[in-house]
Scaffold this active site. Sequence first.
Site, PDB file in Angstrom:
ATOM      1  N   CYS A  38      -3.300   0.400   7.299  1.00 29.04           N
ATOM      2  CA  CYS A  38      -3.408  -0.190   8.635  1.00 29.04           C
ATOM      3  C   CYS A  38      -4.027   0.798   9.621  1.00 29.04           C
ATOM      4  O   CYS A  38      -4.691   0.403  10.577  1.00 29.04           O
ATOM      5  CB  CYS A  38      -2.044  -0.664   9.127  1.00 29.04           C
ATOM      6  SG  CYS A  38      -0.811   0.643   9.261  1.00 29.04           S
ATOM      7  N   GLU A  76       5.055  -3.899  12.095  1.00 27.14           N
ATOM      8  CA  GLU A  76       3.802  -3.152  12.055  1.00 27.14           C
ATOM      9  C   GLU A  76       2.781  -4.036  11.361  1.00 27.14           C
ATOM     10  O   GLU A  76       2.919  -4.355  10.186  1.00 27.14           O
ATOM     11  CB  GLU A  76       3.982  -1.840  11.279  1.00 27.14           C
ATOM     12  CG  GLU A  76       2.681  -1.088  11.070  1.00 27.14           C
ATOM     13  CD  GLU A  76       2.785  -0.030   9.997  1.00 27.14           C
ATOM     14  OE1 GLU A  76       1.732   0.435   9.530  1.00 27.14           O
ATOM     15  OE2 GLU A  76       3.923   0.325   9.596  1.00 27.14           O
ATOM     16  N   THR A  83       5.041  -8.403  -3.682  1.00 32.02           N
ATOM     17  CA  THR A  83       5.087  -8.665  -5.124  1.00 32.02           C
ATOM     18  C   THR A  83       4.453  -7.509  -5.893  1.00 32.02           C
ATOM     19  O   THR A  83       5.053  -6.973  -6.836  1.00 32.02           O
ATOM     20  CB  THR A  83       4.375  -9.988  -5.458  1.00 32.02           C
ATOM     21  OG1 THR A  83       5.009 -11.052  -4.730  1.00 32.02           O
ATOM     22  CG2 THR A  83       4.474 -10.285  -6.938  1.00 32.02           C
ATOM     23  N   ASN A 109       0.792  -1.230   0.000  1.00 36.62           N
ATOM     24  CA  ASN A 109       0.000   0.000   0.000  1.00 36.62           C
ATOM     25  C   ASN A 109       0.826   1.283   0.000  1.00 36.62           C
ATOM     26  O   ASN A 109       0.372   2.315  -0.492  1.00 36.62           O
ATOM     27  CB  ASN A 109      -1.005  -0.004   1.152  1.00 36.62           C
ATOM     28  CG  ASN A 109      -0.367  -0.223   2.506  1.00 36.62           C
ATOM     29  OD1 ASN A 109       0.801  -0.598   2.606  1.00 36.62           O
ATOM     30  ND2 ASN A 109      -1.125  -0.004   3.564  1.00 36.62           N
TER      31      ASN A 109
END
Length: 476
Positions: free
Chosen positions: A283, A249, A179, A153
Amino acid sequence: MTQKYVFDRSILKDNIQYVEIKSPIDDSVIGLVPAMTKKDVDSAVWMAKEAFKGWKNVPLNVRADILYKAADILLEHIDRLTDLLMKEVGKDYKSANSEIKRTADFIRFTADTAKSIHGESIQGDTFSGFNKDKFAMVTREPVGVVLAISPFNYPINLATSKIAPALIAGNTVVFKPATIGSLCGMELVKLFQKAGLPEGVLNLVTGKGSEIGDYVVSHTDINFINFTGSTEIGLGISEKVHMVPLLMELGGKDAAIVLKDANLAFAAKNIIAGAFSYSGQRCTAVKRILVVDEVADELIGYLNEEISKLQVGNPLEKQVDVVPLISTKAADFVMELIEDAKEKGAKLIVGGKRQGNLIYPTLFDYVTTDMRVAWEEPFGPVLPILRVNSVDEAIELANRSEYGLQSSVFTENITDAFYVANRLEVGTVQVNNKTERGPDHFPFLGVKKSGIGTQGIRYSIEAMTRVKATVINLNH
């Protein structure tokens, strides 16, 4: 004229297997990365181990100058990298461009911060039974070879948040990007090398995690693992390594707690921005609302108004907030949560529609604790509202989660804000703001299944160094 990213096929070699990287926007192939083998991993780790012998002795000011140059080069290529971010991970232009700028700032601040980290001397006579003839010089030394594993992300920013502190501390790095995000990872490594990094100091490992992931994390010559990703994979890593420090994380189920005296219009604006930007694929996205029942209806009115302002669609065609999710698997999972909530009686306020991997921003009311969306991290644009009768009930529901990354509390009463903040089992509490990462020099951490250790520029540098004491005895 904005410079577009074009994959350079001249770098391909006939004797190497490659993995196709497809855009989540239209499933088109935008590039190839080497499908490395275990032998390739051995080579990358060996190079890092050998390079460490020299890199750890390079003066700090020289390492800092390389980082400053890397930041400059990053900005020189901002248009092309922005275009690549949009194509590879489906980001909107504004978010992609901001990620590059923020990363350059991060690199510079990392170099600046390292210069201000000093050792100390400790006098022996401060402890009973000893005198001034004995004292310790305490310094920080690099840990060795750092394995940096970044997520899809934020493939440039979250990779750099591992690489830059590791390098400035004198470590060498083996870098394994997700990937999807590997093309960004390749570009990032090239920029650091162009800035003057010696050969072997930063080594790229690409390929499917299912084939080389376990091998690289359990490699005997890895001295430290810095990982950002899912809790499931993080738990797997922690089970496979022994006596190797971890900085991780992981997932979150960040709650926005809205009290009855909150500025509801302000809270709604923050919550929607926190929940739906980049389709909630963060997140730290707001992933549930815990609102005192007597103001829930009014809050929903403001939430609806803010959702109506969101732009949905293809980020290559227009400026949007909600984009296609990273994969069909991710979209399928979010729809499972949506259908489960519907079947169990949640009230669908807006959304619930899907076009390919694009899911429209979805808001549920009257979500109960037997629904999956109340507890599972969607990593997509779905936001559940759980109504509570009291502040303490909101705290209890927030803390019942297996995650503990961040929470927000919206209130005009500072005493209530501290009451809630002091009782929440999370790494960070945001008072009157959406949950979010940064500023990057603030501590960033999770408790429970949301992480291990503390990030943030100074904290990351300290995590990837070890304390060494040299004791001087003058009465020899």
